[in-house]
Design a protein around this motif. Structure first.
Motif, short mmCIF file in Angstrom:
data_model
loop_
_atom_site.label_atom_id
_atom_site.label_comp_id
_atom_site.label_asym_id
_atom_site.label_seq_id
_atom_site.Cartn_x
_atom_site.Cartn_y
_atom_site.Cartn_z
N GLY A 1 48.43 -12.94 2.81
CA GLY A 1 47.96 -13.90 1.82
C GLY A 1 47.70 -15.29 2.37
N ALA A 2 48.41 -15.67 3.42
CA ALA A 2 48.21 -17.00 4.00
C ALA A 2 46.90 -17.03 4.79
N PHE A 3 46.70 -16.01 5.60
CA PHE A 3 45.45 -15.87 6.37
C PHE A 3 44.26 -15.77 5.41
N TRP A 4 44.38 -14.89 4.42
CA TRP A 4 43.29 -14.69 3.49
C TRP A 4 43.01 -15.96 2.65
N GLY A 5 44.06 -16.69 2.34
CA GLY A 5 43.90 -17.96 1.61
C GLY A 5 42.91 -18.87 2.31
N VAL A 6 43.05 -18.99 3.61
CA VAL A 6 42.14 -19.83 4.38
C VAL A 6 40.76 -19.18 4.43
N ALA A 7 40.73 -17.86 4.65
CA ALA A 7 39.46 -17.17 4.89
C ALA A 7 38.59 -17.05 3.64
N GLN A 8 39.21 -17.05 2.47
CA GLN A 8 38.48 -16.74 1.23
C GLN A 8 37.37 -17.73 0.92
N GLY A 9 37.41 -18.93 1.49
CA GLY A 9 36.41 -19.95 1.17
C GLY A 9 35.15 -19.87 1.99
N SER A 10 35.11 -18.97 2.97
CA SER A 10 33.96 -18.92 3.87
C SER A 10 33.08 -17.73 3.58
N SER A 11 31.77 -17.89 3.78
CA SER A 11 30.86 -16.74 3.65
C SER A 11 30.94 -15.85 4.88
N GLU A 12 31.49 -16.36 5.96
CA GLU A 12 31.68 -15.53 7.16
C GLU A 12 32.98 -14.75 7.00
N PRO A 13 32.92 -13.42 7.03
CA PRO A 13 34.15 -12.65 6.85
C PRO A 13 35.12 -12.85 8.03
N PRO A 14 36.43 -12.88 7.74
CA PRO A 14 37.43 -13.08 8.80
C PRO A 14 37.60 -11.82 9.65
N ARG A 15 38.22 -12.00 10.79
CA ARG A 15 38.57 -10.88 11.66
C ARG A 15 39.98 -11.11 12.20
N PRO B 1 49.77 -6.80 36.25
CA PRO B 1 51.22 -6.92 36.41
C PRO B 1 51.94 -5.84 35.60
N ARG B 2 53.20 -5.55 35.97
CA ARG B 2 54.00 -4.62 35.16
C ARG B 2 54.47 -5.35 33.92
N ALA B 3 53.69 -5.29 32.88
CA ALA B 3 54.01 -6.03 31.66
C ALA B 3 53.40 -5.32 30.47
N HIS B 4 53.87 -5.68 29.30
CA HIS B 4 53.35 -5.15 28.04
C HIS B 4 53.04 -6.35 27.15
N VAL B 5 51.77 -6.59 26.90
CA VAL B 5 51.35 -7.80 26.20
C VAL B 5 50.39 -7.43 25.06
N ILE B 6 50.64 -8.00 23.90
CA ILE B 6 49.75 -7.79 22.76
C ILE B 6 49.20 -9.16 22.33
N ALA B 7 47.88 -9.27 22.29
CA ALA B 7 47.26 -10.51 21.81
C ALA B 7 46.85 -10.34 20.37
N VAL B 8 47.17 -11.33 19.54
CA VAL B 8 46.79 -11.31 18.13
C VAL B 8 46.06 -12.61 17.81
N ILE B 9 44.82 -12.48 17.34
CA ILE B 9 44.01 -13.67 17.08
C ILE B 9 43.43 -13.62 15.67
N PRO B 10 43.99 -14.42 14.77
CA PRO B 10 43.42 -14.51 13.42
C PRO B 10 42.20 -15.43 13.47
N ALA B 11 41.01 -14.86 13.17
CA ALA B 11 39.76 -15.61 13.29
C ALA B 11 39.12 -15.80 11.93
N THR B 12 38.85 -17.03 11.58
CA THR B 12 38.14 -17.34 10.34
C THR B 12 37.60 -18.76 10.41
N GLU B 13 36.69 -19.07 9.47
CA GLU B 13 36.30 -20.47 9.28
C GLU B 13 37.23 -21.07 8.22
N ASN B 14 37.29 -22.39 8.19
CA ASN B 14 37.98 -23.09 7.10
C ASN B 14 36.93 -23.95 6.40
#
Ligand code: BES
Ligand code: MN
Ligand code: ZN
Length: 495
Positions: A228-242, A306-319
């Motif tokens: 809901g926090a991410f979508w709150g920001v994203a809801q105002g843009s015509s560009e859909p969030p990812r 490297p011997r590692a386990h990494v997850i990248a998370v990127i909330p993308a939207t316009e404001n």
């Protein structure tokens, strides 16, 4: 840019320009100038006596037809104070030399490498300096610097054989600097060519090229997962969030820790209904610099392996402001269940990051590191030089600071403290999205930290360091790609 070792004696290196550096007040008898033969050093000492050069920082002097050298020219780079010299300065010197020659149409040169630089991080630092310097934010200019890009650099060892450390340094330096430039390219794109959808596609393409797992979530999934926090920001843009998710895992990586790297991906921050002033609003195309840094990090990890386990998370939207925008006073329910009163729609970064952190935890991350162009306040505190570092877990903060130190990215820890929590209390919800003007970078960081819970978390506020409006001898104006070197160092030195 081709970079290769050359082991012939310096006098015999056949190249357009040979580059040497010397220290302040002794440019004819210090630094790599010391490796040159007496005649040419005599010429340099003479120039010094005539006050034409004296070795001060980044001073560049081009000498034509240098006596006794096969090279057609000799470039002298001033290295400044000898007691301030280290591999980070070496990185900048290499960059300064490269930019000086490039500007004069010289696209091929030899950089002299002494014994000290052949060991440790010297070769990596020089390689990074060269590749980072060979960048301009001129993609959209008809008159580009393309014809000036450096074609070939030889690292001239004067007879010494480059060992394994040197070969490794050259390889790692190239991977890391190219990742940093990749990040700079993403940050430089304006919002009309860098929408959330385009950023996601670029992430997918990059993942495909380097063999990373990639998952892109759209509007429906974001709503279904109750972000809901991410979508709150994203809801105002015509560009859909990812929501962009990338995974790097080495087959022999230990089961823990799984490290989540979360980057703010606001492709344009107008401020929303709490709209920003027109002046400098164009700079808000860079509000996805945290997300772009994480993509650069993943690109480098996929190559360094490297011997590692990494997850990248990127909330993308316009404001954006509009009829469907969230408004001051709105209450959003975040994915974690915590409710948030929106006091200012321009404090959007912490909202999208709140849900991204919750999601990263749900994916099994044991450590969370976020990078975000989060506050103007951090620019007031630290200017454009240092990235602000925040976190409750001092061990992980220290690891970040140590990696920053090792890679020449300047970072500085700012405090967080329970007493600041008063500032972002809300009457009607669990928490408010702003904490007032005082200590703005701290309350913003702490807001994000509320969603990390007990998971070790470090926050990097890169609002000041993401971009430079001043050209440096070793760096073009524009996007810096900050964060890439520090995080790649951290994630390749976990064991
Ligand atoms: N993206 C901005 C922060 C920013 C400012 C980044 C300047 C780069 C350069 C962020 O979303 C923002 O608007 N922050 C507000 C927060 C405030 C409304 C509590 C700020 O810092 O003014
Ligand atoms: Mn904002
Ligand atoms: Zn923002």
């Amino acid at each position: 840019m081709k970079i290769e070792f050359e082991t012939r004696p310096l006098e015999q290196v056949e190249i357009n320009t040979l580059v040497a550096y010397g220290f302040e007040n002794a440019p004819g008898a210090s630094g790599t100038v010391e490796l040159l033969h007496d005649d040419i050093r005599g010429v340099i000492a003479e120039l010094n006596a005539d006050r034409e050069l004296n070795g001060k920082n980044y001073e560049c002097t081009l000498i034509h037809r240098p006596v006794g050298l096969a090279a057609q020219k000799l470039l002298l780079v001033g290295a400044g104070k000898k007691n301030k010299f280290d591999e980070h300065h070496l990185r900048r010197l290499a960059g300064a030399g490269a930019r000086h020659l490039r500007a004069r149409g010289i696209r091929e040169f030899a950089w002299i490498v002494d014994g000290a630089a052949l060991e440790g991080y010297g070769i990596q630092a020089i390689t990074e300096g060269l590749i980072i310097a060979d960048y301009d934010a001129d993609r959209y200019r008809t008159e580009r610097n393309d014809e000036k890009r450096i074609e070939r650099v030889v690292l001239a060892t004067n007879g010494a054989m480059p060992g394994l450390a040197a070969e490794f340094g050259l390889n790692a330096g190239r991977i890391i600097a190219e990742a940093q430039n990749f990040t700079r390219d993403l940050v430089n794109e304006p919002s009309n060519t860098m929408t959330p959808g385009i950023l996601a596609r670029k992430a997918e393409e990059m993942a495909g090229e380097y063999g990373l797992e990639c998952q892109i979530l759209g509007t429906d999934e974001i709503k279904e997962m109750k972000m809901g926090a991410f979508w709150g920001v994203a809801q105002g843009s015509s560009e859909p969030p990812r929501l962009i998710v990338l995974r790097y895992v080495h087959p022999e990586a230990a089961e823990t820790p799984v490290i989540g790297i979360i980057g703010k991906g606001i492709t344009f921050d107008s401020g929303g209904i709490s709209i920003k002033p027109a002046e400098n609003m164009h700079e808000m195309k860079t509000d996805m610099a945290g997300g772009a840094a994480m993509l650069g990090v993943m690109r480098a990890l996929a190559q360094v392996k490297p011997r590692a386990h990494v997850i990248a998370v990127i909330p993308a939207t316009e404001n954006m402001p509009g009829g469907r925008s969230y408004k001051p006073g709105d209450v959003l329910t975040s994915m974690s269940g915590k409710t948030i009163e929106v006091l200012n729609t321009d404090a959007e970064g912490r909202l999208v990051l709140a849900d991204a952190l919750t999601y990263a935890k749900q994916l099994g991350c044991d450590v969370l590191i976020d990078a975000a162009t989060l506050t103007g306040a951090v620019m007031i505190a630290l200017g454009n030089i240092c990235t602000g570092v925040f976190g409750w877990n001092q061990e992980w903060v220290n690891r970040i600071l140590a990696s920053a130190d090792s890679t020449g990215e300047r970072m500085w820890q700012l405090p967080i403290d329970d007493d600041y929590r008063e500032q972002y209390k809300s009457l009607v919800a669990d928490i408010a999205n702003t904490g007032g003007r005082y200590g703005g970078a701290i309350t913003a960081a702490m807001f994000i930290g509320e969603f990390a819970g007990d998971t070790p978390w470090v926050h990097l506020d890169i609002a000041g360091t993401r971009w430079t409006n001043e050209e440096k001898p070793y760096l073009a104006k524009g996007p810096t790609g900050v964060g890439v070197r520090t995080l790649v160092h951290l994630l390749t030195h976990l064991e």
